[in-house]
Design an enzyme around this catalytic site. Structure first.
Site, PDB file in Angstrom:
ATOM      1  N   SER A 127      -2.679   2.300   3.799  1.00 36.47           N
ATOM      2  CA  SER A 127      -1.793   1.362   4.488  1.00 36.47           C
ATOM      3  C   SER A 127      -2.280   1.122   5.910  1.00 36.47           C
ATOM      4  O   SER A 127      -2.351   2.056   6.727  1.00 36.47           O
ATOM      5  CB  SER A 127      -0.366   1.928   4.501  1.00 36.47           C
ATOM      6  OG  SER A 127       0.381   1.349   5.543  1.00 36.47           O
ATOM      7  N   THR A 171      -2.209  -8.999  10.482  1.00 38.16           N
ATOM      8  CA  THR A 171      -0.856  -8.749  11.013  1.00 38.16           C
ATOM      9  C   THR A 171      -0.554  -7.293  11.366  1.00 38.16           C
ATOM     10  O   THR A 171       0.427  -7.018  12.037  1.00 38.16           O
ATOM     11  CB  THR A 171       0.182  -9.183   9.958  1.00 38.16           C
ATOM     12  OG1 THR A 171      -0.099  -8.496   8.744  1.00 38.16           O
ATOM     13  CG2 THR A 171       0.147 -10.682   9.723  1.00 38.16           C
ATOM     14  N   HIS A 197     -10.134  -5.271   3.791  1.00 41.00           N
ATOM     15  CA  HIS A 197      -8.689  -5.154   3.578  1.00 41.00           C
ATOM     16  C   HIS A 197      -8.238  -6.402   2.811  1.00 41.00           C
ATOM     17  O   HIS A 197      -8.697  -7.516   3.106  1.00 41.00           O
ATOM     18  CB  HIS A 197      -7.957  -5.056   4.923  1.00 41.00           C
ATOM     19  CG  HIS A 197      -6.498  -4.755   4.774  1.00 41.00           C
ATOM     20  ND1 HIS A 197      -5.575  -5.734   4.489  1.00 41.00           N
ATOM     21  CD2 HIS A 197      -5.806  -3.589   4.831  1.00 41.00           C
ATOM     22  CE1 HIS A 197      -4.379  -5.173   4.389  1.00 41.00           C
ATOM     23  NE2 HIS A 197      -4.485  -3.882   4.602  1.00 41.00           N
ATOM     24  N   GLU A 235      -5.680  -8.268   2.925  1.00 39.71           N
ATOM     25  CA  GLU A 235      -5.149  -9.363   3.757  1.00 39.71           C
ATOM     26  C   GLU A 235      -6.301 -10.143   4.397  1.00 39.71           C
ATOM     27  O   GLU A 235      -6.296 -11.390   4.415  1.00 39.71           O
ATOM     28  CB  GLU A 235      -4.223  -8.796   4.842  1.00 39.71           C
ATOM     29  CG  GLU A 235      -3.568  -9.874   5.678  1.00 39.71           C
ATOM     30  CD  GLU A 235      -2.632  -9.306   6.741  1.00 39.71           C
ATOM     31  OE1 GLU A 235      -2.010  -8.239   6.510  1.00 39.71           O
ATOM     32  OE2 GLU A 235      -2.517  -9.929   7.813  1.00 39.71           O
ATOM     33  N   HIS A 261       0.828  -1.200   0.000  1.00 40.75           N
ATOM     34  CA  HIS A 261       0.000   0.000   0.000  1.00 40.75           C
ATOM     35  C   HIS A 261       0.864   1.252   0.000  1.00 40.75           C
ATOM     36  O   HIS A 261       1.088   1.883   1.028  1.00 40.75           O
ATOM     37  CB  HIS A 261      -0.967  -0.026   1.201  1.00 40.75           C
ATOM     38  CG  HIS A 261      -2.188  -0.828   0.913  1.00 40.75           C
ATOM     39  ND1 HIS A 261      -2.870  -1.539   1.870  1.00 40.75           N
ATOM     40  CD2 HIS A 261      -2.855  -1.040  -0.252  1.00 40.75           C
ATOM     41  CE1 HIS A 261      -3.895  -2.150   1.299  1.00 40.75           C
ATOM     42  NE2 HIS A 261      -3.900  -1.864   0.021  1.00 40.75           N
TER      43      HIS A 261
HETATM   44  S1  SF4 Z   1       2.850  -8.328   7.533  1.00 43.33           S
HETATM   45 FE1  SF4 Z   1       4.290  -6.951   8.557  1.00 43.33          FE
HETATM   46  S2  SF4 Z   1       6.305  -7.615   7.806  1.00 43.33           S
HETATM   47 FE2  SF4 Z   1       4.754  -8.430   6.395  1.00 43.33          FE
HETATM   48  S3  SF4 Z   1       4.557  -6.905   4.782  1.00 43.33           S
HETATM   49 FE3  SF4 Z   1       2.963  -6.452   6.288  1.00 43.33          FE
HETATM   50  S4  SF4 Z   1       3.920  -4.939   7.650  1.00 43.33           S
HETATM   51 FE4  SF4 Z   1       5.579  -5.904   6.500  1.00 43.33          FE
END
Ligand code: SF4
Length: 287
Positions: free
Chosen positions: A226, A171, A133, A135, A43
């Site tokens: 981000s 994360t 998001h 992720e 991001h």
């Molecule tokens: S999970 Fe943490 S270490 Fe992995 S890309 Fe995202 S911010 Fe960076």
């Protein structure tokens, strides 16, 4: 003006790896063309723009899902972003015969693997993350049985009839918000397995925000999309109690906020290029 550059700065390991994979693919003449990015590799709009200038095609459309975007291409290379993708995306790309470059961060992969392992062992899995998001979408795509929690109030609605419950998280959440959620989950389900998966880069940056010296203003530099950048802003403002602003680069820095300020701290997200922070610091030195 006193300027305190809060360390660490610069890219985290996951971002470094993702960008290197892109760079290697572009430089390697044998990489099947065209090269597509399925969503922003990280991001940061400046980084993505740079990749586009080097010939990479960005597949991104807020009105379309990743699978819909993937279905629009039939050849070449597809790069999965550091945020990871669902198993369905992976399979579809494979079936299409695309050359796959998977830049999923190791911390995200760990979450995928842990959830799969617990589902296989009969656990009800709870995932704490940010709505829509990439992720979170990648993880939730593992199974429709995963229970998604966006905030602490969602716990009140839970009604799980299984002794085996496993909870983990995106994360890049705020470790302080997450802790409250885990405590509430544990009170409701004493047998629950809590597995905090906030990555190292996020943890140490948030701790640095808490431990920073008192200043008149804190500037957090990073892309508004981000997650880890937004959480740095939140931790500085809400937990540390310092007047804090977020900006993407020197151009977007709200200069009116600098009037009458004698001390400033500056932090940045794990996907923010260092040169952007340096430019802002050079500007602050001139005031
Ligand atoms: S999970 Fe943490 S270490 Fe992995 S890309 Fe995202 S911010 Fe960076």
């Amino acid at each position: 003006m006193k300027i305190n550059k809060i360390e660490p700065q610069g890219y985290c390991k996951g971002v470094i790896r993702a960008l290197k994979l892109c760079d290697d693919a572009i430089k390697n003449e044998k990489t099947p063309r065209p090269i597509y990015l399925l969503g922003s590799i990280i991001h940061n709009s400046f980084v993505v723009e740079d990749l586009k200038n080097k010939g990479v095609i960005l597949l991104e459309n807020p009105k379309k899902s990743k699978i819909e975007l993937l279905n629009e291409i039939n050849d070449g290379t597809v790069i999965f972003s550091a945020h990871g993708v669902s198993p369905e995306i992976y399979l579809e790309a494979k079936e299409k015969g695309l050359n796959i470059i998977d830049a999923t961060c190791g911390y995200v992969l760990m979450v995928h693997n842990k959830i799969k392992e617990h589902l296989d062992n009969g656990y009800t899995c709870i995932y704490i993350g940010t709505k829509n998001h990439p992720e979170a979408l990648g993880v939730l795509g593992i199974s429709s049985s995963i229970i998604f929690i966006n905030n602490i109030d969602d716990i009140d609605k839970l009604n799980i009839d299984n002794e085996k419950i496993y909870a983990t998280n995106q994360t890049t959440l705020s470790k302080y918000d997450l802790n409250d959620i885990f405590v509430k989950l544990k009170n409701k389900y004493p047998n629950i397995i809590i597995d905090d998966k906030i990555c190292n880069a996020t943890t140490i940056r948030q701790e640095a925000m808490i431990n920073q010296e008192d200043v008149d203003l804190c500037i957090v530099v990073g892309d508004p999309n981000s997650s880890n950048t937004k959480k740095l802003y939140k931790v500085s403002k809400e937990i540390r109690g310092i007047d804090t602003i977020l900006c993407e680069d020197l151009k977007s820095l709200d200069k009116s906020k600098l009037k009458g300020i004698n001390s400033i701290s500056i932090s940045s997200g794990a996907s923010t290029p260092s040169y952007i922070v340096d430019e802002i610091i050079e500007y602050l030195k001139t005031i």
